[in-house]
Design an enzyme around this catalytic site. Structure first.
Site: not given
Ligand SMILES: [Zn+2]
Lengths: 151, 394
Positions: B297, B347
């Site tokens: 992430y 994203y």
């Protein structure tokens, strides 16, 4: 060296929201007094103040006056506008300071009124009070006089 | 560890059988589609990919607040749901939501679970999201300091890491440049022009020591995956991708982390994933040496370096030199964020990473890692829970 002086953070315009556990910190701040919460039973400091001591689960807190002696734990430099109202405050320096005389608990705060290029992690810092809105007071920190003379 | 008792593990009992995604839109450019519409499109594509349909779906597993299951059932014609739950927290739960779905299936509470993540940014930019939180007694302790976005908050951790271990901006740059190099080959990535070191160091410092290219993109989009039993997966359209482990939660020493800032020093300059990573490897029965590619992430480059440490690919504090040595490139020892990641592809709250891991293990990724059999996916380092996921080629 970056000679620019760290300015005061942008005023948020909002009032500080408190609850029964956090109010003593902010009420003291309004009088320009720094107080830190320490468990009245086992003596463990905690920050921010919460309903229970994580060590002994006591709910009794002693609010210990503190002279603001601290060290700069980390910081960031904000030099770009992200939201309206920031324009007049750049550059400013959100920071975390650590209180060695209060078991190393930390406060999220600002470094102000000192050259940005002189900032160093672990530098000794002194408490000063800033006034984001007239009649309010927030704790902030600046490089300690000793540190500046040393440099 | 629970893996000692084989009846109490999700290992190898479920598989991802379908993946669907909308395009990754530049922030605001998914309009006039609604958020639920993006979610619906991703779910329909994932089901179509799997060979299942809406009548087969009987569960939803979410994170970061989740969605309105009743509304999705109403518009997609899903007749009956037996499981609908969300992890607490925010983007930290993306990888863990797969574990939540797997837990539902292994326990018999559902047969076909959809996991989905989506975001659509209107007037409120994620980059300044902390400034938009309503004032509370809790956030009073950072609200007045001008920490208006996550980039400022994570910069505090980044600087501490630099101080403790000698990590440098050159190390952060390598994470950004590597991600961009991967995105160049991904036609679905948003940022496909190569990034040079010179451009990186000339970029504005948005939250010193983070510059523009240390921040992830702000995109709109949705990604959904379909999960079912490993047994049923064998009869479906696509090669199954098995869930070896998914863990979430974390240590009290990390806790509210960026909203607390009183973590012990060693934990402060980390991603908060160490305990979740240890449980993840134990549950999956693999170690860092078995990971063929990792999808970390990447909201901030500095946090990629700290996750590399927390997941045991190097010692704590060695993450900077580890990336500088070329390890995270496609031809390195640990190729990461092989689609370009959130820094350069898109994203979607970390769900793009689940998608990319599945594509790697199916063998049809744009930057295919040769013979990839085991992939690591992480959820966002943030306030707890944080989460991890290990997938294996079925
Ligand atoms: Zn106590």
């Amino acid at each position: 060296m970056d000679e620019r002086i760290a300015r005061h953070p942008p005023a948020t315009g909002g009032t500080i929201v408190t609850d029964v556990w956090t109010a003593p910190f902010w009420e003291a701040a309004a009088r320009r007094e720094l107080v830190l919460p320490r468990c009245a039973v086992c003596g463990t400091y905690r920050m921010p103040p919460t309903p229970f001591c994580p060590n002994c689960h006591s709910q009794s807190i002693d609010w210990i006056p503190h002279d603001g002696t601290a060290v700069l734990y980390s910081y960031t430099i904000v030099d770009r506008v992200l939201i309206d109202g920031m324009e007049g405050s750049l550059p400013y320096v959100p920071a975390i300071v650590e209180f060695p005389h209060a078991q190393g608990i930390r406060l999220i705060t600002n470094m102000v009124d000192c050259p940005i290029g002189a900032l160093r992690v672990d530098a000794p810092v002194d408490l000063i009070w800033i006034e984001p809105e007239p009649g309010t007071a927030l704790p902030a920190f600046t490089l300690s006089r000793q540190q500046r003379e040393h440099d | 560890m629970t893996s000692a008792n084989s009846s109490r593990t999700i290992c190898n009992k479920t598989a991802i059988v379908g993946v669907g995604a909308t395009p990754y839109y530049r922030r605001g450019e998914s309009a006039p589609q609604t958020l639920d519409e993006l979610v619906g499109k991703a779910i329909l594509e994932a089901l179509s990919d799997s060979g299942l349909n809406c009548r087969d779906v009987d569960g939803f597993a979410y994170f970061s607040g989740g969605f309105d299951t009743g509304y999705l059932m109403e518009t997609l014609g899903i007749p009956e749901v037996r499981f609908t739950a969300s992890l607490t927290g925010t983007g930290g739960g993306s990888a863990g939501s797969i574990g939540l779905g797997a837990a539902a299936i292994v326990s018999g509470m559902a047969d076909v679970v959809v996991c989905v993540g989506a975001n659509q940014q209107g007037s409120q930019r994620f980059g300044a999201i902390t400034s938009a939180y309503p004032a509370t007694p809790g956030n009073a302790f950072f609200g007045a300091t001008g920490l208006v976005g996550p980039g400022h908050i994570f910069a505090l951790l980044a600087r501490r890491h630099m101080h403790l271990y000698g990590t440098t901006r050159e190390h952060f740059a390598e994470v950004a440049l590597s991600a961009r190099a991967n995105a160049v080959n991904n036609p679905e990535a948003r940022m496909r022009n190569p990034l040079t070191s010179e451009e990186y160091f000339n970029a504005p410092m948005l939250a010193d020591p983070h510059c523009l290219f240390d921040f992830c993109l702000e995109t709109d989009g949705a990604v959904a995956v379909v999960l079912t039993t490993a047994e049923r997966a064998r009869d479906l359209r696509r090669r199954p991708v098995e869930v070896l482990a998914s863990t979430h939660g974390g240590s009290r020493d990390w806790g509210r982390s960026i909203y607390w800032m009183n973590m012990p020093d060693k934990v402060f300059a980390s991603s908060g994933h160490a305990s979740v990573a240890a449980r993840l490897y134990a549950e999956a029965g693999v170690g860092p040496q078995d990971i063929d590619c990792a999808q970390f992430y990447d909201h901030f480059t500095s946090q990629v370096i700290m996750q590399i440490e927390d997941y045991g690919f190097c010692e704590r504090g060695e993450g900077g030199p580890f990336v500088a040595d070329g390890n995270i490139r496609l031809d390195g020892a640990l190729p990461i964020n092989t689609d370009g990641g959130q820094l350069s592809a898109g994203y979607v709250w970390g769900m793009t990473h689940v998608r990319e891991a599945v594509e790697q293990l199916r063998g049809d990724a744009f930057n295919q890692i040769h013979d990839a059999e085991v992939a690591l996916v992480t959820g966002g380092p943030s306030n707890l829970p944080v989460s991890g996921l290990i997938l294996g080629r079925g």
